[in-house]
Write an enzyme that holds these catalytic residues in place. Structure first.
Site, PDB file in Angstrom:
ATOM      1  N   ASN A 160       5.922 -12.628 -17.171  1.00 33.07           N
ATOM      2  CA  ASN A 160       5.347 -13.966 -17.255  1.00 33.07           C
ATOM      3  C   ASN A 160       6.446 -14.952 -16.846  1.00 33.07           C
ATOM      4  OD1 ASN A 160       4.312 -16.418 -18.001  1.00 33.07           O
ATOM      5  ND2 ASN A 160       3.725 -15.790 -20.071  1.00 33.07           N
ATOM      6  N   HIS A 165      -5.344 -20.882 -19.887  1.00 33.63           N
ATOM      7  CA  HIS A 165      -5.326 -19.963 -21.045  1.00 33.63           C
ATOM      8  C   HIS A 165      -6.471 -18.948 -20.931  1.00 33.63           C
ATOM      9  CE1 HIS A 165      -3.591 -23.549 -23.519  1.00 33.63           C
ATOM     10  NE2 HIS A 165      -2.573 -22.765 -23.188  1.00 33.63           N
ATOM     11  N   ARG A 180       1.639 -12.497 -14.673  1.00 30.41           N
ATOM     12  CA  ARG A 180       0.795 -13.641 -15.032  1.00 30.41           C
ATOM     13  C   ARG A 180       0.934 -14.696 -13.935  1.00 30.41           C
ATOM     14  NH1 ARG A 180       2.115 -18.572 -18.701  1.00 30.41           N
ATOM     15  NH2 ARG A 180       0.074 -19.534 -18.812  1.00 30.41           N
ATOM     16  N   ARG A 190       1.537 -33.103 -24.752  1.00 30.64           N
ATOM     17  CA  ARG A 190       0.631 -33.574 -23.684  1.00 30.64           C
ATOM     18  C   ARG A 190      -0.468 -34.457 -24.268  1.00 30.64           C
ATOM     19  NH1 ARG A 190      -0.550 -27.719 -21.185  1.00 30.64           N
ATOM     20  NH2 ARG A 190       1.328 -26.960 -22.215  1.00 30.64           N
ATOM     21  N   GLU A 222      -1.921 -11.990 -24.686  1.00 28.59           N
ATOM     22  CA  GLU A 222      -2.118 -12.104 -23.238  1.00 28.59           C
ATOM     23  C   GLU A 222      -1.458 -10.947 -22.498  1.00 28.59           C
ATOM     24  OE1 GLU A 222      -2.085 -16.731 -22.274  1.00 28.59           O
ATOM     25  OE2 GLU A 222      -0.942 -16.234 -24.071  1.00 28.59           O
TER      26      GLU A 222
END
Ligand code: AMP
Length: 414
Positions: free
Chosen positions: A7, A181, A92, A242, A385
């Site tokens: 990743n 996601h 990923r 964010r 993940e």
């Protein structure tokens, strides 16, 4: 089968080496500060918890991957006798635009397509591409599989992904909602269906990935119906740093009032907003909750804004899907933050959502935490993940019918 999962972030690289015969993690680690002085490798062999933490001589992702492969095969810290034990590498990839709606084995054609997509995730996509290229060079006979955060969301209908701006911007630049996601939402949706002993194709689910980044996805019959992140992962919920959805005019207003460039305001929206921005304390919910408990008004407000947004999405998606069977929480906040789950589910009984506070407060790996009488089940499930990426790699290599599998051969890099 042994699968390495990579990743690549803009200045970091996370990895896991998995033995897919029992889906166990053999080793995991992280390279930090790639491209910055003091690049650090943190590695752990799971069988005996043997750990390695030290600076490494790596200036980029390619050199970092070399170091990772070196430690994975080292007698002192490794789990492989040599690289030929690796059957596949799963990568990923953050944003594949509209090009890929499922994972693919990377051949030259795929690699060329991925290279056209750097604009869609300027910090992440180039890092992933350099990771794929580096692995291809070091392991030319090993299949590389790309798994996309956006793939699961490609099942969204147009009314969910088209923005109400001139249609030509979609046609020219493919500006639309992509959602992120996706690997996590898909994983927890499947696990939730298994925990509920139901077929995912008969369920309406809301999956809430609440971590530092946060998104909610509405899943109907196993397909994404809508999701809160958008063209970029800045949209939707308030997050650690964010802003999520705001009036777009605010960007121009702040730029003018503060004499900032659009890029500078964009940075503020990504890194200085959200929970951090409102509280002025931290993007970490643990810090903000502690401050709120001690009476800090802005910390309290930050948490109220966060909950308000989550509830608005929950209600909105229930309306759009005409009901929901289960709500599933995951990621740092969703899995661990008992009081946040409680606040989100509070006063939603008119929507058929009733949390069992006692079940919610018991820490387990995964659990159904709704009241027996709750029409809507509430669950929390740890996301994974990396496992999802490794599973996709195994599926494509063993049983894939994907067109890219059929013409896969060791890749010659041009
Ligand atoms: P993630 O992005 O999934 O790794 O989530 C990271 C975030 O989860 C952190 O920034 C924290 O805000 C939050 N988090 C992790 N553990 C807890 C906890 N026990 N209670 C509240 N928040 C937590």
């Amino acid at each position: 089968m042994k699968v390495l999962v990579l990743n690549c972030g803009s200045s970091s690289l996370k990895y896991q080496m998995l033995d897919m015969s029992d889906e166990s993690v053999m080793a995991r680690g992280l390279v930090e500060r790639i491209g910055i002085e003091g690049t650090l490798l943190k590695h752990r062999r799971m069988a005996d918890n043997q750990t390695y933490v030290d600076e490494i001589p790596a200036n980029n992702h390619s050199e970092s991957i070399k170091e990772v492969l070196h430690i994975l095969t080292s007698p002192a810290y490794g789990v492989l006798s040599d690289l030929t034990e690796i059957d596949a590498v799963g990568h990923r990839f953050v944003n594949a635009g509209e090009h890929f709606s499922s994972s693919v084995i990377v051949n030259n054609e795929v690699l060329k397509t991925l290279e056209t997509l750097t604009d869609f995730a300027p910090l992440h996509n180039p890092a992933s591409i350099s990771g794929i290229r580096a692995c291809m060079e070091m392991m030319p006979d090993v299949p590389m599989v790309a798994v996309f955060d956006t793939a699961f969301h490609q099942t969204m209908p147009a009314e969910s992904y088209i923005y109400p701006i001139p249609y030509e911007y979609y046609e020219k630049y493919r500006i639309r909602r992509y959602g992120f996601h996706g690997t996590s939402h898909k994983y927890i949706a499947k696990r939730a269906a298994a925990m509920l002993k139901r077929d995912i194709s008969d369920l309406k689910l809301l999956t809430c990935h609440l971590g530092n980044g946060a998104s909610i996805t509405a899943i109907r019959n196993g397909k994404v119906f809508d999701t809160s992140m958008g063209f970029t992962p800045l949209a939707g919920l308030a997050m650690g740093t964010r802003c999520g959805n705001i009036d777009p005019s605010i960007i121009l207003y702040i730029a003018e009032k503060e004499g900032l460039s659009i890029d500078e305001v964009d940075k503020i929206m990504n890194t200085q907003s959200g929970i951090l921005g409102i509280s002025g304390i931290s993007p970490d919910f643990r810090d903000v909750e502690k401050a709120a408990a001690e009476g800090d008004e802005r910390a309290k407000l930050a948490l109220q804004v966060y909950v308000h947004r989550v509830k608005a999405y929950v209600g909105g998606y229930i309306a759009l899907m005409n009901g929901v069977d289960a709500i599933v929480f995951t990621a740092g906040v969703g899995e661990n933050d008992i009081s946040m789950r409680s606040r989100i589910c509070k006063n939603l009984y008119n929507l058929g959502i009733m949390l069992d506070e006692e079940k919610n407060a018991v820490r387990r790996s995964a659990a159904i935490i709704s009241d027996e009488d709750s029409r809507v089940k509430v669950l929390y499930v740890p996301t994974n993940e990396e496992l999802m990426i490794a599973r996709d790699a195994v599926t494509l290599i063993m049983h894939g019918t994907d067109k890219y599998k059929m013409d896969w051969k060791p890749v010659v890099i041009d």
